[in-house]
Design a protein around this motif. Structure first.
Motif, short mmCIF file in Angstrom:
data_model
loop_
_atom_site.label_atom_id
_atom_site.label_comp_id
_atom_site.label_asym_id
_atom_site.label_seq_id
_atom_site.Cartn_x
_atom_site.Cartn_y
_atom_site.Cartn_z
N ARG A 131 -11.63 -13.04 20.67
CA ARG A 131 -11.38 -11.61 20.87
C ARG A 131 -9.91 -11.28 20.61
N SER A 132 -9.02 -12.09 21.10
CA SER A 132 -7.60 -11.87 20.90
C SER A 132 -7.23 -11.98 19.42
N LEU A 133 -7.76 -12.99 18.75
CA LEU A 133 -7.48 -13.18 17.32
C LEU A 133 -7.93 -11.98 16.50
N TYR A 134 -9.17 -11.57 16.68
CA TYR A 134 -9.73 -10.52 15.85
C TYR A 134 -9.16 -9.15 16.19
N GLN A 135 -8.92 -8.90 17.47
CA GLN A 135 -8.30 -7.62 17.83
C GLN A 135 -6.91 -7.52 17.22
N GLY A 136 -6.19 -8.64 17.19
CA GLY A 136 -4.85 -8.63 16.61
C GLY A 136 -4.86 -8.36 15.12
N VAL A 137 -5.73 -9.04 14.38
CA VAL A 137 -5.76 -8.81 12.93
C VAL A 137 -6.37 -7.45 12.59
N ALA A 138 -7.23 -6.94 13.47
CA ALA A 138 -7.76 -5.59 13.26
C ALA A 138 -6.64 -4.57 13.40
N GLU A 139 -5.83 -4.72 14.42
CA GLU A 139 -4.74 -3.76 14.67
C GLU A 139 -3.74 -3.75 13.52
N SER A 140 -3.33 -4.92 13.07
CA SER A 140 -2.32 -4.97 12.01
C SER A 140 -2.87 -4.46 10.69
N GLN A 141 -4.13 -4.78 10.39
CA GLN A 141 -4.72 -4.30 9.14
C GLN A 141 -4.94 -2.79 9.15
N LEU A 142 -5.44 -2.25 10.24
CA LEU A 142 -5.64 -0.81 10.33
C LEU A 142 -4.32 -0.06 10.16
N ALA A 143 -3.25 -0.62 10.72
CA ALA A 143 -1.93 0.00 10.56
C ALA A 143 -1.49 -0.05 9.10
N ALA A 144 -1.77 -1.15 8.42
CA ALA A 144 -1.39 -1.29 7.00
C ALA A 144 -2.18 -0.33 6.13
N TRP A 145 -3.50 -0.27 6.35
CA TRP A 145 -4.35 0.58 5.49
C TRP A 145 -4.05 2.06 5.72
N SER A 146 -3.51 2.39 6.89
CA SER A 146 -3.17 3.79 7.16
C SER A 146 -2.02 4.27 6.29
N LYS A 147 -1.34 3.36 5.61
CA LYS A 147 -0.29 3.74 4.65
C LYS A 147 -0.90 4.36 3.39
N GLY A 148 -2.21 4.16 3.21
CA GLY A 148 -2.91 4.70 2.05
C GLY A 148 -3.76 5.90 2.41
N SER A 149 -4.81 6.09 1.62
CA SER A 149 -5.65 7.29 1.76
C SER A 149 -7.04 7.02 2.32
N GLY A 150 -7.29 5.78 2.75
CA GLY A 150 -8.60 5.49 3.33
C GLY A 150 -8.96 4.03 3.17
N PHE A 151 -10.04 3.62 3.84
CA PHE A 151 -10.48 2.22 3.76
C PHE A 151 -11.96 2.13 4.09
N ILE A 153 0.84 -1.20 0.00
CA ILE A 153 0.00 0.00 0.00
C ILE A 153 0.87 1.25 0.00
N ALA A 154 1.94 1.24 0.80
CA ALA A 154 2.83 2.40 0.86
C ALA A 154 3.49 2.66 -0.49
N GLU A 155 3.95 1.61 -1.15
CA GLU A 155 4.61 1.78 -2.45
C GLU A 155 3.65 2.32 -3.50
N MET A 156 2.46 1.73 -3.58
CA MET A 156 1.52 2.14 -4.63
C MET A 156 0.97 3.54 -4.36
N SER A 157 1.05 4.01 -3.12
CA SER A 157 0.59 5.36 -2.81
C SER A 157 1.51 6.42 -3.41
#
Length: 284
Positions: free
Chosen positions: A226-246, A176-180
């Motif tokens: 809860r632990s599984l989903y909170q973890g994948v939510a955190e990592s994905q939100l951090a990744a998508w923040s490299k772009g312009s929205g989600f 995402i960062a590169e394509m931005s």
């Protein structure tokens, strides 16, 4: 005649739209009418040209002819993927039709959005001028990519919480960062859904509707989920923040995942349920 052959793509098991000039022209005319009708509305961010075209890259992975059996096999004859050269030509044509000032065009403060055809690397030279920057004739163009953990699984991502986290941080985030650097990038679809939460390998998000048998009982405790989903939510939100929205897909899921057999884990598609079960971090 569908641009992808998916069960949500118009005609399940059929993908012939790009082969039919009259159908392509019809889509262009629809885009023009959308621009005239909604183009000057304050709430409009932009118009996306077409959703999830099934390309030569995605075709083997999506396995449309097997995964989404055509009701009418004769109608499905000739079904096949869309080549990137053809898709790029269509996007350029659609851009100019949307921006056509003689037809009460989409103003340049509204974005023209295009989907990556499930191969984000294809677009580095798209709409570029001789200097490598966006050519002057193109203004306010946004790249839409849809990224899911179930897709990561089909690409070899281990079906573990650690595997998901590693893949998102080391594959999705830098991508995402590169394509931005080339276009504003939005992750137009993503969610917390994954096979670990389902208790079975979903083979890329296939359900009982595709003949895939779901788990008959929960394999994780409420705290483990809860632990599984909170973890994948955190990592994905951090990744998508490299772009312009989600955009989370989706806000509500109509399937009763609790009382209908075979749907354990599918409530992760439902943002409302994710928030209610403390799986999704609310932004402060």
């Amino acid at each position: 005649m569908s641009q992808n052959g998916f069960d949500n793509g118009g005609i399940s098991g059929v993908c012939k739209w790009a082969q039919l000039p009259d159908e392509v022209e019809f889509v262009l005319s629809v885009l023009e009418r959308l621009a005239r009708r909604y183009g000057h509305r304050q709430a409009l961010m932009g118009i996306e040209i077409i959703n999830e075209p099934n390309t030569t890259t995605s075709w083997p992975m999506m396995n449309v002819t097997e995964r989404y059996k055509a009701v009418d096999p004769e109608l499905a004859e000739g079904t096949g993927p869309i080549g990137f050269d053809r898709l790029k030509d269509f996007y350029v044509t659609a851009y100019h039709r949307l921006r056509d000032a003689d037809k009460d065009a989409l103003p340049t403060d509204k974005a023209v959005v295009f989907h990556d055809g499930f191969d984000i690397e294809q677009w580095k030279d798209f709409m570029r001028g001789p200097d490598g920057k966006l050519a002057p004739e193109f203004k306010n163009v946004v790249l839409d990519t849809h990224q899911y953990l179930m897709t990561a699984e089909t690409m070899g991502c281990p079906q573990t919480a650690e595997g998901y986290d590693d893949f998102v941080r080391n594959t999705y985030a830098p991508m995402i960062a590169e394509m931005s650097e080339y276009f504003p990038v939005i992750v137009g679809e993503w969610c917390l859904f994954n096979s670990v939460g389902c208790g079975v390998d979903t083979h890329g998000g296939q359900s009982v509707l595709n003949g895939e048998e779901g788990a008959q009982a929960e394999t994780l405790t409420a705290e483990q989920k809860r632990s599984l989903y909170q973890g994948v939510a955190e990592s994905q939100l951090a990744a998508w923040s490299k772009g312009s929205g989600f955009y989370y897909w989706n806000y509500k899921l109509l399937t009763d995942t609790v009382n209908t057999p075979g749907w354990i884990g599918w409530d992760a598609w439902d943002l409302g349920r994710c928030i209610a079960q403390d799986w999704f971090p609310l932004q402060k």
